[in-house]
Design a protein around this motif. Structure first.
Motif, PDB file in Angstrom:
ATOM      1  N   SER A 197       9.008   2.296   4.026  1.00  0.00           N
ATOM      2  CA  SER A 197       7.524   2.666   3.934  1.00  0.00           C
ATOM      3  C   SER A 197       7.145   3.527   2.680  1.00  0.00           C
ATOM      4  CB  SER A 197       6.796   3.045   5.154  1.00  0.00           C
ATOM      5  OG  SER A 197       5.581   3.500   5.186  1.00  0.00           O
ATOM      6  N   ILE A 198       6.263   3.092   1.923  1.00  0.00           N
ATOM      7  CA  ILE A 198       5.864   3.945   0.767  1.00  0.00           C
ATOM      8  C   ILE A 198       4.974   5.075   1.285  1.00  0.00           C
ATOM      9  CG2 ILE A 198       4.405   4.137  -1.198  1.00  0.00           C
ATOM     10  CD1 ILE A 198       4.750   1.339  -1.759  1.00  0.00           C
ATOM     11  N   ARG A 199       4.526   4.914   2.323  1.00  0.00           N
ATOM     12  CA  ARG A 199       3.808   6.068   2.984  1.00  0.00           C
ATOM     13  C   ARG A 199       4.536   7.052   3.772  1.00  0.00           C
ATOM     14  NH1 ARG A 199      -0.776   4.789   7.421  1.00  0.00           N
ATOM     15  NH2 ARG A 199      -1.767   3.719   5.856  1.00  0.00           N
ATOM     16  N   THR A 200       5.599   6.530   4.144  1.00  0.00           N
ATOM     17  CA  THR A 200       6.471   7.499   5.003  1.00  0.00           C
ATOM     18  C   THR A 200       7.199   8.319   3.859  1.00  0.00           C
ATOM     19  OG1 THR A 200       7.130   5.708   6.508  1.00  0.00           O
ATOM     20  CG2 THR A 200       8.614   7.631   6.417  1.00  0.00           C
ATOM     21  N   GLN A 201       7.544   7.592   2.733  1.00  0.00           N
ATOM     22  CA  GLN A 201       8.176   8.235   1.547  1.00  0.00           C
ATOM     23  C   GLN A 201       7.376   9.509   1.233  1.00  0.00           C
ATOM     24  OE1 GLN A 201       9.987   5.821  -1.405  1.00  0.00           O
ATOM     25  NE2 GLN A 201      10.214   4.312  -0.106  1.00  0.00           N
ATOM     26  N   ILE A 202       6.216   9.092   0.868  1.00  0.00           N
ATOM     27  CA  ILE A 202       5.210  10.428   0.335  1.00  0.00           C
ATOM     28  C   ILE A 202       5.154  11.302   1.444  1.00  0.00           C
ATOM     29  CG2 ILE A 202       2.863  10.754  -0.305  1.00  0.00           C
ATOM     30  CD1 ILE A 202       2.727   7.817  -1.686  1.00  0.00           C
ATOM     31  N   MET A 203       4.914  11.105   2.729  1.00  0.00           N
ATOM     32  CA  MET A 203       4.643  11.682   3.544  1.00  0.00           C
ATOM     33  C   MET A 203       5.784  12.736   3.775  1.00  0.00           C
ATOM     34  SD  MET A 203       1.686  11.411   4.563  1.00  0.00           S
ATOM     35  CE  MET A 203       1.552  12.656   6.081  1.00  0.00           C
ATOM     36  N   VAL A 204       7.396  12.106   4.167  1.00  0.00           N
ATOM     37  CA  VAL A 204       8.279  12.723   4.084  1.00  0.00           C
ATOM     38  C   VAL A 204       8.509  13.804   3.133  1.00  0.00           C
ATOM     39  CG1 VAL A 204      10.921  12.607   4.557  1.00  0.00           C
ATOM     40  CG2 VAL A 204       9.342  11.149   5.679  1.00  0.00           C
ATOM     41  N   SER A 205       8.488  13.328   1.780  1.00  0.00           N
ATOM     42  CA  SER A 205       8.490  14.282   0.677  1.00  0.00           C
ATOM     43  C   SER A 205       7.996  15.219   0.514  1.00  0.00           C
ATOM     44  CB  SER A 205       8.573  13.315  -0.683  1.00  0.00           C
ATOM     45  OG  SER A 205       9.433  12.410  -0.710  1.00  0.00           O
ATOM     46  N   THR A 206       6.609  15.216   0.953  1.00  0.00           N
ATOM     47  CA  THR A 206       5.402  16.297   0.758  1.00  0.00           C
ATOM     48  C   THR A 206       5.900  17.415   2.076  1.00  0.00           C
ATOM     49  OG1 THR A 206       3.882  14.884  -0.004  1.00  0.00           O
ATOM     50  CG2 THR A 206       2.971  16.926   0.979  1.00  0.00           C
ATOM     51  N   THR A 207       6.065  16.899   3.315  1.00  0.00           N
ATOM     52  CA  THR A 207       6.587  17.422   4.352  1.00  0.00           C
ATOM     53  C   THR A 207       7.707  18.539   4.110  1.00  0.00           C
ATOM     54  OG1 THR A 207       5.491  16.025   5.860  1.00  0.00           O
ATOM     55  CG2 THR A 207       7.221  17.742   6.805  1.00  0.00           C
ATOM     56  N   LEU A 208       8.538  17.774   3.431  1.00  0.00           N
ATOM     57  CA  LEU A 208       9.860  18.666   3.284  1.00  0.00           C
ATOM     58  C   LEU A 208       9.968  19.676   2.238  1.00  0.00           C
ATOM     59  CD1 LEU A 208      12.482  15.599   3.292  1.00  0.00           C
ATOM     60  CD2 LEU A 208      12.197  17.309   4.911  1.00  0.00           C
ATOM     61  N   LEU A 209       8.980  19.219   1.050  1.00  0.00           N
ATOM     62  CA  LEU A 209       8.824  20.457   0.219  1.00  0.00           C
ATOM     63  C   LEU A 209       7.829  21.684   0.912  1.00  0.00           C
ATOM     64  CD1 LEU A 209       8.243  21.514  -2.608  1.00  0.00           C
ATOM     65  CD2 LEU A 209       6.284  19.878  -3.047  1.00  0.00           C
ATOM     66  N   ILE A 210       6.983  21.190   1.697  1.00  0.00           N
ATOM     67  CA  ILE A 210       6.251  22.252   2.206  1.00  0.00           C
ATOM     68  C   ILE A 210       7.074  23.025   3.479  1.00  0.00           C
ATOM     69  CG2 ILE A 210       4.093  22.810   3.766  1.00  0.00           C
ATOM     70  CD1 ILE A 210       2.444  20.342   2.524  1.00  0.00           C
ATOM     71  N   LEU A 211       7.847  22.289   4.055  1.00  0.00           N
ATOM     72  CA  LEU A 211       8.655  23.099   4.993  1.00  0.00           C
ATOM     73  C   LEU A 211       9.733  23.987   4.303  1.00  0.00           C
ATOM     74  CD1 LEU A 211       9.588  20.104   7.676  1.00  0.00           C
ATOM     75  CD2 LEU A 211       7.902  22.226   8.029  1.00  0.00           C
ATOM     76  N   GLY A 212      10.204  23.401   3.137  1.00  0.00           N
ATOM     77  CA  GLY A 212      11.110  24.131   2.185  1.00  0.00           C
ATOM     78  C   GLY A 212      10.506  25.659   1.767  1.00  0.00           C
ATOM     79  N   LEU A 213       9.086  25.349   1.291  1.00  0.00           N
ATOM     80  CA  LEU A 213       8.399  26.552   0.921  1.00  0.00           C
ATOM     81  C   LEU A 213       8.227  27.462   2.247  1.00  0.00           C
ATOM     82  CD1 LEU A 213       5.930  25.147  -1.254  1.00  0.00           C
ATOM     83  CD2 LEU A 213       7.867  26.317  -2.083  1.00  0.00           C
ATOM     84  N   ILE A 214       7.794  27.096   3.220  1.00  0.00           N
ATOM     85  CA  ILE A 214       7.728  27.966   4.539  1.00  0.00           C
ATOM     86  C   ILE A 214       8.856  28.503   5.052  1.00  0.00           C
ATOM     87  CG2 ILE A 214       7.018  27.756   6.927  1.00  0.00           C
ATOM     88  CD1 ILE A 214       5.099  25.509   6.287  1.00  0.00           C
ATOM     89  N   GLY A 215       9.774  27.614   4.989  1.00  0.00           N
ATOM     90  CA  GLY A 215      11.199  28.203   5.449  1.00  0.00           C
ATOM     91  C   GLY A 215      11.417  29.470   4.469  1.00  0.00           C
ATOM     92  N   ALA A 216      11.391  29.337   3.148  1.00  0.00           N
ATOM     93  CA  ALA A 216      11.811  30.341   1.953  1.00  0.00           C
ATOM     94  C   ALA A 216      10.701  31.575   2.212  1.00  0.00           C
ATOM     95  CB  ALA A 216      11.385  29.740   0.630  1.00  0.00           C
TER      96      ALA A 216
END
Length: 493
Positions: A8-27
């Motif tokens: 899913s295109i929606r899933t790709q965008i959502m997952v990419s955004t979520t992983l990016l934000i989670l990475g920032l939060i983790g850092a």
């Protein structure tokens, strides 16, 4: 290694955004927590070192004069005023480092306190101009003023300082144990604050990503859903992409034209399949053609252990001679429908009709279902006869309908289920010695005047034989075509 991908295109965008934000939060959380932990630990350590240095200098005269009572009062006061302090020990170097003053006082006069590991004590007793700092854990619960000060296993920091005279002679060692509970709480608060900020950022970023993804993926997903619905059998479904005039709209139009054509073709095919299932039981097809009926060929076979049931109308020949062909046809259909439902309800399936006879199969591990089917068939037959009698009473001018009675024989054994015939004419069949025995047992019901006869193989395979009323009819009977005698039982109703 192949990367995991999302369709899913929606899933790709959502997952990419979520992983990016989670990475920032983790850092952020990692840096924040590490910074807070270092800050609070250093603050506590500086406090302990300051107090240790001050007390070491203060206790120099007291220790020289062996004024133990004053030292003990002081360290008790220190523990009362500082909740973070777990223990305070003052050991006398002149007495082989015996603890001369301690708070809590139960450790007084010990040489090696049992509340910290041995290596911590050894490190504390070393001579050094500087304070010795050790991070460890408490070996047992410590109480002060009848209150639990720290639990076993919790981390602490110990600061040890030498007590020296003005001339530099070592008199003893001051040891202070300090709890890290406040440090842990401060770190936990820092984590919570970081997670709160991160959660807000994640929610905002996720919302923006969702809006963007929805604009891009909704038309494609609706078309994909339409494809899935048609693939699932809903051939009347048509795709609706909000009257779009772009490439997706053109694709939807072509898709709808294709689905209309498929609906016509599959409608004809479904009627053919429905008719086929009436001739060959679905359970039979699943055994001889697990890959689908389109792959059925002559000679396909499978060996199964099954329970075989034969049922036959007594006196059918003489009864049919007194009836017109259409009457016989109507009667047989009514009778077979009545008996077939009982077999279905019990979990069996009908292999074939042989005139008025019924051959049914049960593929369960036990034979309880087959016996249950026989009992249900007799109950259904009683209802069938009653309705026929009632019909005659309502129309007395009609010829009296004969009372129907049947014989049922059941046997269990190994059979071969398969297809026979040739290229242009295939039939399904069940072959085996067990089938012949079941047929012969049904024939014996008339000889022994029983409605239901079962073999010893059936009895031995029952899960709950205590629920049935069985009577041994003959413990050694030879059926036609068999040299070995078998035992047969009547099922009493």
């Amino acid at each position: 290694m192949k990367m995991f991908t999302f369709r899913s295109i929606r899933t790709q965008i959502m997952v990419s955004t979520t992983l990016l934000i989670l990475g920032l939060i983790g850092a952020i959380v990692t840096v924040w927590v590490k910074s807070e932990d270092t800050l609070y630990r250093q603050e506590k350590l500086n406090d302990a070192k300051s107090i240790s240095n001050i007390l070491s200098y203060t206790y120099s005269n007291e220790l020289s004069e062996e004024n133990w009572s004053q030292i003990r009062l002081n360290i008790d006061l220190i523990l009362r005023e500082n909740e973070d302090f777990v223990y305070v020990f003052v050991s006398d170097n002149r007495q082989d480092n015996q603890i001369a003053a301690a708070s809590p006082n139960e450790h007084q006069n010990q040489y090696i306190p049992d509340i910290v590991p041995l290596n911590i004590t050894k490190n504390a007793l070393k001579s050094s101009e500087k304070a010795r700092i050790s991070e460890t854990f408490i070996l047992k619960d410590i109480y002060f003023a009848d209150k639990l000060r720290i639990k076993r296993g919790e981390p602490i920091i110990e600061v040890a300082s030498d007590i020296r005279t003005l001339a530099g002679k070592k008199l003893g060692v001051l040891r202070i144990g300090m709890s890290l509970q406040k440090v842990d709480r401060a770190v936990a608060n820092a984590v919570n604050q970081a997670l709160t900020v991160g959660s807000v950022g994640l929610a905002v970023g996720w919302l923006c990503a969702y809006i963007l993804a929805r604009q891009l993926s909704d038309p494609v997903q609706r078309l994909q859903s339409s494809v899935a619905q048609i693939a699932g059998g809903d051939l009347q479904h048509r795709a609706d992409i909000d009257n779009r005039t772009d490439e997706i709209g053109a694709l939807a139009t072509s898709f709808n034209e294709m689905s209309a054509t498929l609906q016509i073709s599959f409608s004809k095919l479904q009627k053919t399949l429905d008719s086929f299932e009436r001739f060959v039981p679905d359970k039979f097809v699943s055994v001889i053609a697990p890959q689908g009926i389109e792959n059925i060929e002559v000679g396909m076979a499978s060996t199964q252990k099954m329970t075989i049931l034969f049922c036959d109308i007594r006196g059918y020949t003489s009864m049919s001679e007194a009836m017109a062909p259409m009457e016989i046809f109507t009667f047989l259909n009514d009778y077979l429908a009545c008996m077939g439902k009982a077999i279905d309800d019990a979990g069996g399936f009908i292999d074939k009709y042989i005139g008025d006879a019924i051959m049914a199969l049960f593929d369960d591990d036990s034979t309880d279902c087959a016996v249950k089917a026989a009992i249900l068939m007799l109950e259904a037959l009683d209802k069938f006869n009653y309705e026929r009698c009632l019909q005659h009473e309502q129309s007395p001018t009609e010829t009296r309908l004969p009372h129907i009675s049947v014989g049922i024989g059941i046997h269990r054994g190994t059979v071969v289920m398969g297809t026979v015939g040739f290229t242009s004419r295939i039939d399904s069949t069940v072959i085996g010695d067990a089938v012949n025995i079941a047929s012969r047992i049904e024939g014996l019901t008339k000889q022994y005047n029983c409605n239901i006869l079962i073999t010893e193989a059936v009895v031995n395979s029952l899960y709950n034989p205590e629920l049935l009323s069985l009577r041994l009819v003959d413990e050694s009977v030879k059926v036609k075509g068999k040299d070995q005698a078998i035992s047969i039982y009547e099922v009493l109703i």
